[in-house]
Design an enzyme around this catalytic site. Sequence first.
Site, PDB file in Angstrom:
ATOM      1  N   VAL A  66       0.849  -1.193   0.000  1.00 57.27           N
ATOM      2  CA  VAL A  66       0.000   0.000   0.000  1.00 57.27           C
ATOM      3  C   VAL A  66       0.878   1.234   0.000  1.00 57.27           C
ATOM      4  CG1 VAL A  66      -1.750   1.318   1.257  1.00 57.27           C
ATOM      5  CG2 VAL A  66      -1.860  -1.179   1.235  1.00 57.27           C
ATOM      6  N   ALA A 111       4.516   4.171   2.767  1.00 57.75           N
ATOM      7  CA  ALA A 111       4.098   2.914   2.148  1.00 57.75           C
ATOM      8  C   ALA A 111       4.324   1.785   3.147  1.00 57.75           C
ATOM      9  CB  ALA A 111       4.872   2.653   0.863  1.00 57.75           C
ATOM     10  N   LYS A 112       3.740   0.641   2.881  1.00 58.38           N
ATOM     11  CA  LYS A 112       3.934  -0.532   3.738  1.00 58.38           C
ATOM     12  C   LYS A 112       3.537  -1.770   2.954  1.00 58.38           C
ATOM     13  CE  LYS A 112       5.263  -1.261   8.078  1.00 58.38           C
ATOM     14  NZ  LYS A 112       6.297  -0.502   8.787  1.00 58.38           N
ATOM     15  N   GLY A 113       4.115  -2.897   3.344  1.00 59.54           N
ATOM     16  CA  GLY A 113       3.796  -4.149   2.679  1.00 59.54           C
ATOM     17  C   GLY A 113       3.697  -5.286   3.663  1.00 59.54           C
ATOM     18  N   ASP A 152      10.632  -5.275   8.541  1.00 61.38           N
ATOM     19  CA  ASP A 152       9.623  -4.997   9.564  1.00 61.38           C
ATOM     20  C   ASP A 152       9.466  -6.282  10.377  1.00 61.38           C
ATOM     21  OD1 ASP A 152       7.632  -2.720  10.275  1.00 61.38           O
ATOM     22  OD2 ASP A 152       6.349  -4.477  10.274  1.00 61.38           O
TER      23      ASP A 152
END
Length: 422
Positions: A66, A111-113, A152
Site C-alpha cells: 500500500v 508505504a507498507k507491505g 519490519d
Amino acid sequence: MTLSYVHPTTDSPWGTYLAQVDRVLPYLGPLARWGETLKRPKRSLIVDVPIELDNGTIAHFEGYRVQHSLTRGPGKGGVRYHPDVTLEEVMALSAWMSIKNAAVNLPYGGAKGGIRVDPKKLSQKELEKLTRRYTSEIGLIIGPHQDIPAPDVNTNAQIMAWMMDTYSMNVGATATGVVTGKPIHLGGSLGRVKATGRGVFVTGREAARRIGLNLEGARVAVQGFGNVGSSAAELFGQAGAKIVAVQDHTGTIINPKGLDLATLVPHAKATGGVAGFAEAEKIDDEAFWDVACDIVIPAALENQITAARAARLKARLVLEGANGPTGQAADDVLADRGILVVPDVICNAGGVTVSYFEWVQDFSSFFWTEDEINVKLDKIMVGALKNIWDTADRHKISLRTATFAVACERILIARQERGLYP
C-alpha cells in the site's frame, strides 16, 4: 462511491489512524480543505503469492503493498510477514509512515507491505521463494525512485537481499537503492539494525529530561524483544536505567533489581525468546501491565495498550517503539492520568531515518562510519522532537496530535503546491 475502508466499523488500526487525523484537522487552518487526502491511500495492491513447497505441493499466500502518499517523495515503509496481516492493517501502517517521514522531514511518502504467512512454518528455501515471488508481483510499483521497502516484523537483512536481487534481475541492473536494511556488503548502512531502538532511546532521553525523570536508576519495562526492544533496552541500561520486565511472544519475565542484559540478550537469541531465563521470575503475560516502573516501551504489535491496560499502568512515560501500540481510548486515559506518551510516529522514526541515510549512500556510493550515522541520527531526532514539543506547547495539545499537526501540514502544503493532475 463510498469506499469501505474510509469508514471502518471496528476499533482497527485504520480506524485509529482516521481518528488521529480527525483530531488534528482543527489545527491545520486553510489546509484542512485537503484533509480527505490523508484518509485515502493513493494505491493499494493485493497480490497472490504462489510457491512450491519443499514437499512438492503448491501453496498460495496473500500479499499487499500500500502506498498511502507519494506527495513528498517515493513511498517508504517496511514489509512484514505475519499470519494476522490484513489489507486494513497495512493501510494504517502505510499512513503512519507518511506521518512519520514528514514528522522528521524526510523526502519520502508513506508505504507498507506484508504477506499473510507464518514464516516460522517455512524452510529457508521456501522463505526465499516466497520473498522472490512477492517482490516480482509488487515490482510494478516499487523502485529506488518509486517505493523503497525495508525490514519490519519477521523480516530482516537476508530478506531485503533477496528482494534487491530479484528486483535487480527483473530490471537488468543492480539496484541497491530499491530496499534499505540490506546486509552491509550489499550497500547496507552501518547503524541500521539498531537505529529504531536508538531513536526510541534518544526521544525517551529527551522526554525524561523534560519531565524531570532521571534515567539513572529509572525502571523500564519492555514489551517486544526483537531489534527495537532489545536495542532500546541496552541503551537505557547503558544510561543507568534498570530493565525490570521484558515480555515477548514466549512469555513475560521480571526482576525488580534489574535484568542482566549481557546474559538475557544472548539467551533470547539462542532460544528464540526470553522464556526460561534463569535470572528472572516468570509472570502471567497480562501482569506485565501492572509492573511497577517509570518507563514502558511497547515495541511489539499495534493495539497493545487498551483503555483497561492504560488505567493500570504505573509508569510516568510511554515510549512507542511499535507502530500503533496505543488505542485512541487508551490515549485519552493516559492523558487524563498525566502519563506522557511519545508517539510512534516520532519515537520509532530512527529506523526510517537511517534507512534514508542508507538510500543516500547507495546513490552516492560513499558510506559513513557508524559514529557518523549515530551523530546524524541523534541530531535529526532531537531537532524533530523539539519542533513537535514547541507545537504541543503552543496549541496545548498532546505530543501525538502535535506530531500529526507538524507532519500533516508538511504533507498538505506539498499537496496544495503540487495541485491536482489533470
